[in-house]
Design an enzyme around this catalytic site. Structure first.
Site, PDB file in Angstrom:
ATOM      1  N   LYS A  16      55.692  66.625  30.700  1.00 60.62           N
ATOM      2  CA  LYS A  16      56.760  65.839  30.995  1.00 60.62           C
ATOM      3  C   LYS A  16      57.916  66.186  30.305  1.00 60.62           C
ATOM      4  O   LYS A  16      59.099  66.347  30.787  1.00 60.62           O
ATOM      5  CB  LYS A  16      56.516  64.357  30.413  1.00 60.62           C
ATOM      6  CG  LYS A  16      55.458  63.657  31.193  1.00 60.62           C
ATOM      7  CD  LYS A  16      55.337  62.343  30.850  1.00 60.62           C
ATOM      8  CE  LYS A  16      54.520  62.006  29.527  1.00 60.62           C
ATOM      9  NZ  LYS A  16      53.307  62.661  29.110  1.00 60.62           N
ATOM     10  N   GLY A  40      54.334  63.769  22.173  1.00 57.05           N
ATOM     11  CA  GLY A  40      54.811  65.185  21.578  1.00 57.05           C
ATOM     12  C   GLY A  40      55.304  66.102  22.948  1.00 57.05           C
ATOM     13  O   GLY A  40      54.732  66.343  23.683  1.00 57.05           O
ATOM     14  N   HIS A  41      56.733  66.113  23.065  1.00 56.92           N
ATOM     15  CA  HIS A  41      57.363  66.641  23.978  1.00 56.92           C
ATOM     16  C   HIS A  41      57.876  68.159  23.692  1.00 56.92           C
ATOM     17  O   HIS A  41      58.611  68.315  22.637  1.00 56.92           O
ATOM     18  CB  HIS A  41      58.400  65.886  24.504  1.00 56.92           C
ATOM     19  CG  HIS A  41      57.772  64.806  25.189  1.00 56.92           C
ATOM     20  ND1 HIS A  41      58.602  63.445  25.393  1.00 56.92           N
ATOM     21  CD2 HIS A  41      56.573  64.336  25.384  1.00 56.92           C
ATOM     22  CE1 HIS A  41      57.958  62.696  26.134  1.00 56.92           C
ATOM     23  NE2 HIS A  41      56.819  62.950  25.955  1.00 56.92           N
TER      24      HIS A  41
END
Ligand code: IMP
Length: 420
Positions: A16, A40-41
């Protein structure tokens, strides 16, 4: 102007962050509406890797970013992320809703204590205090951002809540508590003073600007971690499905016109819980290694398996995707055959939707459809540049889920993105 929401269609970690960053270019505001620093991106820009846990991925595009009421916010983590991004020279404005609940140090300890006491029924949480913070919000024992930034109110809230938490931590979980009421008040009122100018009624700002501005709402986690509609109890404590955006912001449902479902080209899951298409074999090894399937937050190795269409059709029903973005197609490259689960054999019957209960999955044997393998080089620019076997795989998925694929990601970089 359409409000756009980006949703994880599986168990989280669908990519994402990368897709939000891609679409954030045209957005005026990027907003988070649920979850906390359990997320966690990862965003890769010109080879530079940026990792976020709490801040929306829109920071990479240096946009105005907002944290809505439905998020749980750890101010220690916020301070660290802001410092790291500023050190990298990123400039952005941040607004935080006064109703946002604060993760306090006792929430982290409670998360740990509870996980240990669960024994065999462990969830495998990220131990970031997310569940206990949402539980306190529902219990009305929470501290909100409006309290954090007001020293007197903070003292009052901590005074009322701390003795209860201390008793639970010491007497129920037998934990040593490394802080006291005064040390918590001192540290958190200092953090509150630092963030006070960020207070912003996010509901009001979003609702009064959404007809004039492009707003991108960034979901965290994934559909099957939803507290109600996921694989309960192996779920998170918030609502990562598209409906979560309305209550997470304080905004009418009809303001969202575009719902982008992020679908990883295979499936991964961190933590415990059902996973019918899991591959604990050479295929699994390929997916973990090529996909670098290790959690951004906890570093844990992710469980991996084939794409699951019963899951995806259920996800479509729960979220109403208007379009799909397929990520990590390149990870399947090089496999001789690629499989996709089209249904399950459950005893004497076949089902093609994800059952509402984990019990329904106990003896579920996936039924697979096999596709010829394909190569993805990462250099493809247009959809038609993709290997024809890859296109056959994508078009089957699109037809089965019944939503159009508009984006295909073939590598971590911003430029490794194909629009269809
Ligand atoms: P919690 O959100 O820390 O309470 O963890 C509950 C469950 O959700 C655990 O199985 C976690 O591994 C999972 N989880 C939480 N956040 C994420 C995420 O961002 N990606 C994938 N799994 C997550």
């Amino acid at each position: 102007m359409p409000g756009t929401v980006v949703i994880g269609s599986q168990f989280g970690d669908e990519g994402k962050g990368k897709v939000t960053d891609f679409y954030a270019e045209n957005a005026n505001l990027v907003v988070r509406f649920q979850g906390g620093n359990n997320a966690g991106h990862t965003v890769v820009v010109d080879g530079e890797v940026l990792k976020f846990h709490l801040l929306p991925s829109g920071v990479a595009q240096e946009k105005r970013i907002l944290i809505g009421a439905g998020v749980v916010l750890d101010p220690r983590v916020l301070k660290k992320e802001l410092e790291e991004l500023r050190a990298k020279g990123k400039k952005f404005e941040l607004g935080i809703d006064p109703r946002t609940h604060i993760i306090m140090p006792w929430h982290n300890l409670l998360d740990e204590g509870r996980e240990e006491s669960r024994g065999k029924t462990k969830i495998g949480t990220t131990k970031r205090g997310i569940g206990p913070c949402y539980a306190d919000k529902a219990e009305r024992l929470g501290i909100r951002f409006e309290d954090l930034v007001d020293k007197n109110r903070l003292a009052e809230r901590i005074g009322a809540i701390f003795p209860v938490k201390l008793a639970i931590l010491e007497k129920v979980y037998g934990l040593k508590v490394p802080f006291d009421e005064d040390s918590v008040l001192k540290e958190y009122s200092k953090l509150g003073a630092e963030f006070a100018q960020m207070l912003c009624d996010v509901s009001l700002e979003v609702c009064t600007t959404i007809d004039k501005k492009e707003i991108l709402f960034e979901g965290a986690q994934g559909t099957f971690l939803d507290n109600d509609f996921g694989t309960y109890p192996f779920v998170t404590s918030s609502h990562p499905i598209s409906g979560g955006v309305s209550i997470g912001i304080g905004m009418p449902l009809n303001k969202i016109q575009r719902i982008i479902g992020i679908v990883k080209a295979y499936t991964t899951r961190v933590g415990f819980g059902p996973f019918p298409t899991e591959q604990e074999n050479e295929i699994g090894k390929h997916l973990v290694e090529k996909g670098n399937e290790f959690g951004t937050t906890t570093g844990r190795k992710r469980r991996v398996g084939w794409l699951d269409l019963p899951m995806m059709k259920t996800s479509m029903r729960l979220n109403g995707f208007t379009e799909l973005a397929i990520t990590k197609l390149d990870v399947l490259s090089g496999l001789e055959k690629v499989k996709v689960c089209t249904g399950y054999d459950v005893g004497s019957k076949k089902i093609d939707l994800f059952p509402y209960s984990n019990k329904g999955l106990e003896n579920a044997k996936p039924i697979y459809r096999e596709f010829n393998g394909f190569k993805v080089t990462g250099k493809e620019k247009k959809y038609s540049d993709l290997d024809k076997n890859a296109r056959a795989y994508l078009e089957f998925i699109e037809k089965e889920i019944a939503a159009p694929i508009k984006l295909v990601s073939i590598g971590p970089g911003r430029e490794e993105t194909i629009l269809k």
